[in-house]
Design an enzyme around this catalytic site. Structure first.
Site, mmCIF file in Angstrom:
data_model
loop_
_atom_site.group_PDB
_atom_site.id
_atom_site.type_symbol
_atom_site.label_atom_id
_atom_site.label_comp_id
_atom_site.label_asym_id
_atom_site.label_seq_id
_atom_site.Cartn_x
_atom_site.Cartn_y
_atom_site.Cartn_z
ATOM 1 N N HIS A 188 93.458 -5.321 -44.963
ATOM 2 C CA HIS A 188 93.184 -4.385 -45.884
ATOM 3 C C HIS A 188 92.183 -2.934 -45.939
ATOM 4 O O HIS A 188 92.596 -2.049 -46.635
ATOM 5 C CB HIS A 188 93.197 -5.088 -47.114
ATOM 6 C CG HIS A 188 94.114 -6.090 -48.295
ATOM 7 N ND1 HIS A 188 94.126 -7.463 -48.681
ATOM 8 C CD2 HIS A 188 95.595 -5.705 -48.717
ATOM 9 C CE1 HIS A 188 94.763 -7.775 -48.512
ATOM 10 N NE2 HIS A 188 95.830 -6.549 -48.725
ATOM 11 N N ARG A 295 109.062 0.175 -42.540
ATOM 12 C CA ARG A 295 108.919 -1.095 -41.394
ATOM 13 C C ARG A 295 108.230 -2.180 -41.730
ATOM 14 O O ARG A 295 107.003 -2.787 -42.597
ATOM 15 C CB ARG A 295 107.629 -0.635 -40.236
ATOM 16 C CG ARG A 295 108.316 0.650 -39.807
ATOM 17 C CD ARG A 295 107.190 1.144 -38.613
ATOM 18 N NE ARG A 295 107.744 1.897 -37.749
ATOM 19 C CZ ARG A 295 107.512 3.058 -37.196
ATOM 20 N NH1 ARG A 295 106.376 3.621 -38.253
ATOM 21 N NH2 ARG A 295 107.617 3.318 -36.884
ATOM 22 N N ARG A 331 113.827 -1.086 -43.859
ATOM 23 C CA ARG A 331 114.289 -2.111 -42.704
ATOM 24 C C ARG A 331 114.023 -3.243 -42.232
ATOM 25 O O ARG A 331 112.968 -4.225 -42.485
ATOM 26 C CB ARG A 331 113.142 -1.221 -41.257
ATOM 27 C CG ARG A 331 113.976 -1.228 -39.751
ATOM 28 C CD ARG A 331 113.638 -1.011 -38.925
ATOM 29 N NE ARG A 331 112.174 -0.915 -38.891
ATOM 30 C CZ ARG A 331 111.438 -0.498 -37.336
ATOM 31 N NH1 ARG A 331 111.721 0.817 -36.820
ATOM 32 N NH2 ARG A 331 110.251 -1.214 -37.331
ATOM 33 N N ASN A 453 111.782 6.984 -31.437
ATOM 34 C CA ASN A 453 110.306 6.446 -30.443
ATOM 35 C C ASN A 453 111.307 5.040 -28.664
ATOM 36 O O ASN A 453 110.545 5.496 -28.352
ATOM 37 C CB ASN A 453 109.591 5.812 -31.280
ATOM 38 C CG ASN A 453 108.601 6.627 -32.511
ATOM 39 O OD1 ASN A 453 108.516 7.912 -32.183
ATOM 40 N ND2 ASN A 453 108.400 5.741 -33.725
ATOM 41 N N ASP A 454 111.612 4.507 -29.551
ATOM 42 C CA ASP A 454 112.515 3.500 -28.693
ATOM 43 C C ASP A 454 113.594 4.069 -27.998
ATOM 44 O O ASP A 454 113.593 4.035 -26.944
ATOM 45 C CB ASP A 454 112.759 2.630 -29.572
ATOM 46 C CG ASP A 454 112.180 1.170 -29.253
ATOM 47 O OD1 ASP A 454 111.502 1.111 -29.218
ATOM 48 O OD2 ASP A 454 111.959 0.959 -31.295
ATOM 49 N N ARG A 464 107.257 3.295 -23.829
ATOM 50 C CA ARG A 464 106.157 3.807 -25.042
ATOM 51 C C ARG A 464 105.176 3.302 -25.366
ATOM 52 O O ARG A 464 104.706 4.280 -26.314
ATOM 53 C CB ARG A 464 106.761 3.638 -26.507
ATOM 54 C CG ARG A 464 107.062 2.172 -26.966
ATOM 55 C CD ARG A 464 107.903 1.625 -28.396
ATOM 56 N NE ARG A 464 107.508 2.034 -29.192
ATOM 57 C CZ ARG A 464 108.248 1.838 -30.741
ATOM 58 N NH1 ARG A 464 108.735 1.839 -30.928
ATOM 59 N NH2 ARG A 464 107.270 2.150 -31.602
ATOM 60 N N CYS A 501 114.040 9.269 -37.437
ATOM 61 C CA CYS A 501 112.629 9.012 -38.180
ATOM 62 C C CYS A 501 111.340 8.084 -37.259
ATOM 63 O O CYS A 501 110.559 8.101 -37.299
ATOM 64 C CB CYS A 501 112.938 7.471 -38.703
ATOM 65 S SG CYS A 501 114.006 6.655 -38.356
HETATM 66 C C1 PEP Z 1 111.631 3.921 -33.640
HETATM 67 O O1 PEP Z 1 112.138 3.684 -32.542
HETATM 68 O O2 PEP Z 1 111.334 5.329 -33.608
HETATM 69 C C2 PEP Z 1 111.143 3.569 -34.592
HETATM 70 C C3 PEP Z 1 111.118 4.379 -35.725
HETATM 71 O O3 PEP Z 1 110.832 2.381 -35.010
HETATM 72 P P1 PEP Z 1 109.479 1.908 -34.436
HETATM 73 O O4 PEP Z 1 108.639 2.834 -33.906
HETATM 74 O O5 PEP Z 1 108.827 1.046 -35.357
HETATM 75 O O6 PEP Z 1 110.430 1.058 -33.781
HETATM 76 MG MG MG Z 2 111.781 1.205 -32.846
#
Ligand code: PEP
Ligand code: MG
Length: 556
Positions: A188, A295, A331, A453-454, A464, A501
């Site tokens: 928290h 998320r 998500r 990101n992925d 990553r 995103c």
């Molecule tokens: C991503 O993979 O770009 C993404 C937004 O999801 P996360 O970072 O939660 O894997």
């Molecule tokens: Mg991702």
């Protein structure tokens, strides 16, 4: 020489300042109380004082419209005055011949264990807050050794751990930020720091406590890094970042309240990424036009069992209601890879990022998926909720998920529980396979959200979580941009909207390029929104498109 400490969680922002140790309640507590009745009288007075302080904090937050934050302190105030706690403390003093403070500490330890075993998920989650209760009572008994309000202006507070109440009292801005040895991304305290925009790094380990009082510190809440004794170059480069962001904070408020727009007038939708319901309000305050990515993993981490349908429904409803009709894209569970949850009992994998994660986990555990979808369909009654599927690789996975969503709707209808069925279902484009078959996925999806990101990790074969390789192979590498361009092309042909995103959506030098590639929405960390709106408002669309063409090296 500089020392680099990495935290387990953080709240975005950069702070520069001198270390000031905050050591609450470091009294010697071993003197056994001879008069137990007098000690208990002191104890109940301290309980009443602590509860009243927590209630005052809750009502202050409520006056600011922060109902969800206030609820945390309502719970703490009830726990502080809990009758069984009082009885337990007294019994321990009488039977164990120990001091009042020792009795309180052992009673709280026992309570923490009991609460962890309780079935009610809401109470069970609160077991991590039990230390705050102990701290609140001890503070009321003895006063703070160094009052948090008396810390020097501009200092960086360094301590073992902070309670949520202490974190909230830092929002007045006296200290520049805080660094703690304990804590994690879902505590928290961390969530409140993010909700109130206080730069922080938590979970830095015991080395934090050895930082000398007065040592110069750079706290980078964006990357979760604390630099002790930085060299002159590091200090001045972070100093430039801070003065740049102060200047931006003065320039940007008018933009914050306006929708995203290019200099040439084209609208660009700017959404926020959040990972806790409490962050929705600060996203709104920072100028988010909706939530582009909630998320939901947060709800599943740091506990012994998954959240039930009602707990999830309350969390989703809170976000939807806070956003007052604006889009909220939630998500489904994306655990795996860098995030692990013991109670799910997943097999050990040598390559978890390539294993059972995202929608693959939901396909393995349809029970978890059904519960989550039912909670989402119920929360959708209160606003514009949309569902987003993570780690999709093939179209049949989306067909499976939509079938599951239909069956969740069917069961709610049968039970007579209010829900909404006409909810857009979107797909995360974050595997190379999804990008390369975007035309096929577009037949099954209402919208796309590109998770760079992925996507970058899989396209560039660059982990990553490894600072070395991710710096060498950035998300705006040509290969990634080409896949974005290809995805946008397929989406435009199928009249499907595309959002980005991943982290690059919030990088001012890259965001216009994404718009130039044809991306319609950007979703980012709330603290990046003002800077991105500003950069877009300075960029003409034809210029963004020309840059996109030249960088991607293909005819778009
Ligand atoms: C991503 O993979 O770009 C993404 C937004 O999801 P996360 O970072 O939660 O894997
Ligand atoms: Mg991702």
């Amino acid at each position: 020489m500089a020392i680099y400490l990495r935290g387990a969680g953080s709240s975005p922002g950069v702070a520069l300042g001198r270390a000031v140790h905050y050591l609450p309640n470091s009294h010697a507590w071993h003197t056994v109380d001879a008069d137990i009745d007098a000690a208990m009288a002191r104890f109940t007075t301290a309980q009443a004082m602590a509860a009243s302080q927590l209630r005052t904090l809750a009502s202050l937050l409520r006056e600011e419209g922060r109902t969800e934050e206030a609820r945390i302190f309502d719970t703490h105030s009830l726990l502080v005055e809990d009758e069984t706690l009082t009885q337990d403390v007294e019994r321990r003093m009488r039977e164990g011949r120990i001091s009042l403070e020792q009795a309180l500490i052992t009673a709280i330890d026992a309570l923490r264990e009991t609460i962890s075993a309780i079935e009610d998920p809401y109470l069970r989650e609160r077991s991590s807050d039990i230390d705050s209760v102990r701290r609140a009572i001890l503070t009321a008994l003895h006063g703070e050794t160094r009052r948090i309000h008396d810390l020097p202006i501009g200092a960086i507070l360094v301590t073992n751990d902070l309670t949520p109440a202490e974190a909230v009292s830092l929002r007045e801005g006296r200290v520049a930020g805080f660094a703690t040895a304990e804590g994690g991304p879902t505590s928290h305290t961390t969530i409140l720091a993010r909700a109130f925009g206080i730069p922080a790094v938590v979970g830095l380990g015991a080395a934090t406590l050895a930082i000398p009082d007065g040592a110069p510190l750079v706290l980078d809440g964006y990357t979760g890094l604390l630099i002790v004794d930085p060299d002159a170059f590091e200090w001045s480069s972070y100093e430039r970042r801070v003065s740049g962001s102060i200047a931006a904070r003065i320039r940007q408020p008018p933009l914050r309240d306006q929708p995203g727009r290019m200099a040439s007038g084209e609208p660009v939708t700017i959404w926020a990424n959040i990972s806790h319901p409490l962050e929705a309000r600060s996203a709104l305050e920072q100028g988010a036009e909706g939530i582009g990515l909630f998320r939901t993993e947060f709800l599943f981490l740091g506990r012994n069992a998954p959240p039930d349908e009602n707990e999830q429904y309350e969390a989703y409803r809170t976000v939807v209601e806070t956003m007052e009709g604006r889009p909220v894209i939630i998500r489904t569970l994306d655990i795996g890879g860098d995030k692990r949850v013991d109670y799910l009992d997943l097999p050990h994998e040598l390559n978890p990022s390539l294993g059972i994660r995202g929608l693959r986990l939901s396909m393995r555990r349809p029970d978890l998926f059904q519960t989550q979808i039912r909670a989402m369909l119920r929360a959708a009654v209160h606003g514009d909720l949309r569902i987003l599927l993570p780690m999709v690789t093939t179209p049949d996975e989306v067909i499976w998920a939509r079938e599951q969503i239909r069956s969740a709707a069917g069961s709610l209808a049968q039970e007579g529980i209010p829900y909404r069925a006409d909810i857009p279902v979107g797909v995360m484009i974050e595997t190379p396979a999804a990008a390369l078959t975007a035309d096929l996925l577009a037949r099954e999806a209402a919208f796309f959200s590109i998770g760079t990101n992925d996507l970058a990790q899989y396209v560039l074969a660059a982990d990553r979580t490894s600072a070395d390789v991710s710096a060498r192979y950035p998300q705006n590498a040509t290969a990634v941009l080409r896949l974005i361009a290809q995805t946008v092309g397929a989406a435009v042909r199928a009249h499907v909207q595309v959002c980005v995103c991943g982290e690059i959506a919030g990088v001012p030098d890259v965001a216009p390029l994404l718009i130039g590639l044809g991306v319609g929405q950007l979703s980012m960390n709330p603290s990046s929104i003002a800077a991105i709106k500003e950069r877009l408002s300075e960029t003409v669309m034809t210029q963004a498109q020309a840059t996109a063409r030249s960088v991607v090296h293909i005819y778009l």
